[in-house]
Motif scaffolding. Structure first.
Motif, PDB file in Angstrom:
ATOM      1  N   SER A  30      -7.986   0.334  -3.129  1.00 36.06           N
ATOM      2  CA  SER A  30      -8.389  -0.891  -3.405  1.00 36.06           C
ATOM      3  C   SER A  30      -7.753  -2.233  -2.733  1.00 36.06           C
ATOM      4  O   SER A  30      -8.364  -3.061  -2.472  1.00 36.06           O
ATOM      5  CB  SER A  30      -8.786  -1.014  -5.022  1.00 36.06           C
ATOM      6  N   LEU A  31      -6.296  -1.786  -2.738  1.00 43.07           N
ATOM      7  CA  LEU A  31      -5.840  -3.020  -2.039  1.00 43.07           C
ATOM      8  C   LEU A  31      -6.055  -3.125  -0.487  1.00 43.07           C
ATOM      9  O   LEU A  31      -6.075  -3.981   0.067  1.00 43.07           O
ATOM     10  CB  LEU A  31      -4.166  -2.533  -2.038  1.00 43.07           C
ATOM     11  N   PHE A  32      -6.321  -1.994   0.059  1.00 42.54           N
ATOM     12  CA  PHE A  32      -6.779  -1.938   1.509  1.00 42.54           C
ATOM     13  C   PHE A  32      -7.959  -2.729   1.605  1.00 42.54           C
ATOM     14  O   PHE A  32      -8.207  -3.434   2.571  1.00 42.54           O
ATOM     15  CB  PHE A  32      -6.744  -0.438   1.972  1.00 42.54           C
ATOM     16  N   GLU A  33      -8.970  -2.308   0.667  1.00 46.41           N
ATOM     17  CA  GLU A  33     -10.340  -3.071   0.670  1.00 46.41           C
ATOM     18  C   GLU A  33     -10.144  -4.597   0.497  1.00 46.41           C
ATOM     19  O   GLU A  33     -10.641  -5.383   1.153  1.00 46.41           O
ATOM     20  CB  GLU A  33     -11.164  -2.479  -0.409  1.00 46.41           C
ATOM     21  N   GLU A  34      -9.269  -4.913  -0.395  1.00 41.23           N
ATOM     22  CA  GLU A  34      -8.982  -6.572  -0.536  1.00 41.23           C
ATOM     23  C   GLU A  34      -8.274  -7.110   0.656  1.00 41.23           C
ATOM     24  O   GLU A  34      -8.618  -8.041   1.248  1.00 41.23           O
ATOM     25  CB  GLU A  34      -7.958  -6.474  -1.606  1.00 41.23           C
ATOM     26  N   MET A  35      -7.539  -6.307   1.470  1.00 43.01           N
ATOM     27  CA  MET A  35      -6.949  -6.838   2.582  1.00 43.01           C
ATOM     28  C   MET A  35      -7.927  -7.029   3.642  1.00 43.01           C
ATOM     29  O   MET A  35      -7.976  -8.178   4.406  1.00 43.01           O
ATOM     30  CB  MET A  35      -5.926  -5.681   3.059  1.00 43.01           C
ATOM     31  N   ARG A  36      -8.880  -6.111   3.721  1.00 40.58           N
ATOM     32  CA  ARG A  36      -9.776  -6.209   4.627  1.00 40.58           C
ATOM     33  C   ARG A  36     -10.811  -7.418   4.359  1.00 40.58           C
ATOM     34  O   ARG A  36     -11.170  -8.152   5.416  1.00 40.58           O
ATOM     35  CB  ARG A  36     -10.825  -5.072   4.763  1.00 40.58           C
ATOM     36  N   ILE A  50       0.903  -1.216  -0.137  1.00 44.99           N
ATOM     37  CA  ILE A  50       0.215  -0.027   0.020  1.00 44.99           C
ATOM     38  C   ILE A  50       0.749   1.311   0.119  1.00 44.99           C
ATOM     39  O   ILE A  50       0.787   2.175  -0.717  1.00 44.99           O
ATOM     40  CB  ILE A  50      -1.004  -0.065   1.197  1.00 44.99           C
ATOM     41  N   VAL A  51       1.921   1.280   0.695  1.00 48.85           N
ATOM     42  CA  VAL A  51       2.892   2.332   0.898  1.00 48.85           C
ATOM     43  C   VAL A  51       3.406   2.382  -0.556  1.00 48.85           C
ATOM     44  O   VAL A  51       3.790   3.666  -0.767  1.00 48.85           O
ATOM     45  CB  VAL A  51       3.885   2.203   2.014  1.00 48.85           C
ATOM     46  N   ALA A  52       3.783   1.464  -1.207  1.00 46.84           N
ATOM     47  CA  ALA A  52       4.413   1.669  -2.447  1.00 46.84           C
ATOM     48  C   ALA A  52       3.473   2.173  -3.473  1.00 46.84           C
ATOM     49  O   ALA A  52       3.885   3.456  -4.473  1.00 46.84           O
ATOM     50  CB  ALA A  52       4.927   0.168  -3.106  1.00 46.84           C
ATOM     51  N   TYR A  53       2.126   1.846  -3.534  1.00 42.69           N
ATOM     52  CA  TYR A  53       1.155   2.395  -4.288  1.00 42.69           C
ATOM     53  C   TYR A  53       1.095   3.977  -4.144  1.00 42.69           C
ATOM     54  O   TYR A  53       1.233   4.829  -4.812  1.00 42.69           O
ATOM     55  CB  TYR A  53      -0.244   1.770  -4.250  1.00 42.69           C
ATOM     56  N   ALA A  54       1.185   4.189  -2.819  1.00 44.36           N
ATOM     57  CA  ALA A  54       1.040   5.575  -2.189  1.00 44.36           C
ATOM     58  C   ALA A  54       2.202   6.546  -2.534  1.00 44.36           C
ATOM     59  O   ALA A  54       1.984   7.594  -3.181  1.00 44.36           O
ATOM     60  CB  ALA A  54       0.947   5.688  -0.697  1.00 44.36           C
ATOM     61  N   ASN A  55       3.543   5.804  -2.618  1.00 46.68           N
ATOM     62  CA  ASN A  55       4.530   6.687  -3.095  1.00 46.68           C
ATOM     63  C   ASN A  55       4.623   7.162  -4.588  1.00 46.68           C
ATOM     64  O   ASN A  55       5.295   8.007  -5.101  1.00 46.68           O
ATOM     65  CB  ASN A  55       5.755   5.966  -2.895  1.00 46.68           C
ATOM     66  N   HIS A  56       3.787   6.248  -5.388  1.00 46.87           N
ATOM     67  CA  HIS A  56       3.696   6.498  -6.790  1.00 46.87           C
ATOM     68  C   HIS A  56       2.424   7.296  -7.120  1.00 46.87           C
ATOM     69  O   HIS A  56       1.973   7.221  -8.300  1.00 46.87           O
ATOM     70  CB  HIS A  56       3.745   5.081  -7.608  1.00 46.87           C
ATOM     71  N   LEU A 114      -1.148   4.657   7.672  1.00 43.08           N
ATOM     72  CA  LEU A 114      -0.477   5.948   7.284  1.00 43.08           C
ATOM     73  C   LEU A 114      -0.105   5.739   5.812  1.00 43.08           C
ATOM     74  O   LEU A 114      -0.507   6.737   5.335  1.00 43.08           O
ATOM     75  CB  LEU A 114       0.961   5.578   7.957  1.00 43.08           C
ATOM     76  N   GLY A 115      -0.006   4.560   5.159  1.00 46.63           N
ATOM     77  CA  GLY A 115       0.110   4.422   3.970  1.00 46.63           C
ATOM     78  C   GLY A 115      -1.111   4.896   3.257  1.00 46.63           C
ATOM     79  O   GLY A 115      -0.927   5.622   2.176  1.00 46.63           O
ATOM     80  N   LEU A 116      -2.512   4.574   3.751  1.00 44.78           N
ATOM     81  CA  LEU A 116      -3.659   4.757   2.934  1.00 44.78           C
ATOM     82  C   LEU A 116      -3.610   6.379   3.141  1.00 44.78           C
ATOM     83  O   LEU A 116      -3.925   7.061   2.044  1.00 44.78           O
ATOM     84  CB  LEU A 116      -4.646   4.082   3.938  1.00 44.78           C
TER      85      LEU A 116
END
Length: 452
Positions: free
Chosen positions: A155-161, A141-147, A173-175
């Motif tokens: 959507s990765l966060f939702e998938e994780m949940r 998630i942090v990697a996506y955020a940095n980019h 933090l990443g989110l």
DNA sequence: CGAAACCTGA
């Protein structure tokens, strides 16, 4: 023998580098990997990635075999440096040694690829993992955020949940970071409010992200109020976040108030004076600008020069602002000027003239910008066919943007710029995060003067 | 001996 490594680690953890080195020196010859690991880990933890890599090379020269611990630490060093090629080399090593099923190693790989600008490789490692733990999800998630891929991070966060993995403070933090850098204000605030449902108490860094979220999107007064009413004492960093947004939005009045608040907390940080005095200059507040410049000199603030780095042949070279003595910098400056002439993009001749005339101040500024340009070109002049290079700490502004456009036309490459924390992908001269990054992230006045 | 974490400029 685990006594020495443990001692090394203990000393390093207490910040006593000298004693740690002394212990390390007592390790008998043929010495153990664990002691090297302790030293490498210590170097990475105290933000000395270069030292970590030197130790790693030394260790290899002695024929010592890296363990998974060594590899994760070295990958972390690569991430800090933006050393993509070395990171790839480690990845290859990991595969050959059959260590690519270890969750921690894979997590370190994802982080390294993310920080070095290769999101595709980060995704590749992530998707190849058999089991993904909370930390691996967070890192991705942090990697996506940095980019600046806010949607993808969400959507990765939702998938994780959905998969029943509980997010932790870092996941959030990443989110939040993803939201603030993609202009997704309402989503970010919503996620911030939802933290309580997960039993996570927001920390100073979460407040920092929300401040950034509000401030970057122009809700400056709201951000001011937010910081002022925090349940915990804000740090200078929080105010600095707001000050920088005042800078990009030209809000000099609020900027002044914020600047005062910063000085109450910490008046030693050179960057604050620079941001504020630039804001004054951009809005025509000349007396105020002079007052701040004077104040800065009186206080004797710490000036840490801006630093960029590039990677050539597995070595990372760092360049500091105003320092053209580095052989690579010198060479590239010349190259760039040649390249610019070739395409009829001639640097403002009067500025070149300043260099010849030895007007120190202006010459420094030219060198500074040349280096940044040089770095873009230097990187793009390496092996054809590579699409990815990393440029650290490069500020993005409309002029860099046109620079990127020029470069991608010239070399028919995709280029990626990394500024302090995030990446901008330019393809055919268009940045993947759209107008948002350019509108609210640029401080272009100083660049404009050079490109004319 | 192991991985992630807010802001920043001449």
């Amino acid at each position: 023998e685990y006594v020495l490594p443990t001692l090394i680690n203990m000393y390093a953890e207490c910040g006593d580098t000298r004693s740690a080195h002394a212990m390390f020196g007592r390790v008998p010859d043929g010495d153990c990997v664990v002691s090297y690991n302790a030293m490498i880990t210590a170097a990475v933890r105290s933000s000395r990635p270069g030292e970590a890599l030197v130790l790693f090379r030394e260790m290899q020269a002695k024929g010592l075999k890296p363990t998974p611990v060594t590899l994760t630490s070295v990958l972390s060093a690569c991430a800090l440096l933006g050393a993509l090629e070395l990171g790839r080399w480690i990845h290859e090593y990991v595969r050959k040694a059959g260590l690519d099923s270890l969750v921690k190693v894979n997590t370190a790989l994802i982080d390294m690829y993310g920080k070095c600008g290769s999101l595709e490789d980060a995704i590749g490692v992530f998707q190849g993992m058999e089991s993904i733990d909370r930390q691996a999800w967070s890192v991705m998630i942090v990697a996506y955020a940095n980019h600046s891929y806010g949607r993808e991070a969400i959507s990765l966060f939702e998938e994780m949940r959905k998969q029943g993995i509980k997010p932790d403070a870092v996941t959030f933090l990443g989110l939040l970071y993803a939201c603030s850098h993609s202009g997704m204000v309402s989503e970010g605030l919503q996620y911030f409010d939802s933290m309580r449902e997960y039993g996570i108490v927001p920390g100073i860094k979460h407040y920092g992200c929300v401040t950034d979220l509000l401030a970057r999107s122009g809700q400056l007064e709201k951000a001011y109020k937010f910081i002022d009413e925090l349940p915990i004492k804000p740090t200078a960093i929080l105010w600095r976040t707001l000050l920088s947004a005042c800078g990009s939005h030209g809000a000099v009045d609020l900027g002044k108030r914020v600047f005062e608040r910063i000085l109450e907390l910490d008046d030693t940080h050179g960057g604050d004076y620079v941001i504020y005095s630039n804001l004054c200059a951009n809005t025509g507040e000349w007396e105020e600008m002079n007052r701040v410049r004077k104040l800065m000199n009186e206080k004797g603030v710490v000036k840490v020069p801006g630093c960029s780095s590039i990677e050539i042949d597995n070595r990372v070279h760092e360049f500091f602002a105003g320092d053209a003595r580095h052989p690579h910098a010198r060479r590239m400056v010349d190259q760039v000027i040649e390249q610019l002439k070739l395409v009829g993009y001639v640097p403002n001749t009067s500025q070149v003239f300043h260099v010849e005339m030895g007007e120190e101040e202006k010459a420094t500024s030219l060198r500074y910008h040349s280096e940044k340009l040089a770095i873009s070109f230097g990187l793009l002049n390496t092996s054809p066919g590579t699409t990815l290079r990393v440029v650290k700490n490069l500020r993005v502004c409309p002029d860099c943007h046109s620079m990127a456009k020029l470069v991608s036309m010239l070399f028919n490459r995709q280029i990626i710029l990394r500024d302090l924390n995030r990446f901008h992908h330019f393809e055919d001269g268009v940045c993947s995060c759209g107008d948002y990054c350019l509108k609210s992230y640029c401080k272009c006045s100083s660049y404009k003067s050079w490109y004319g």
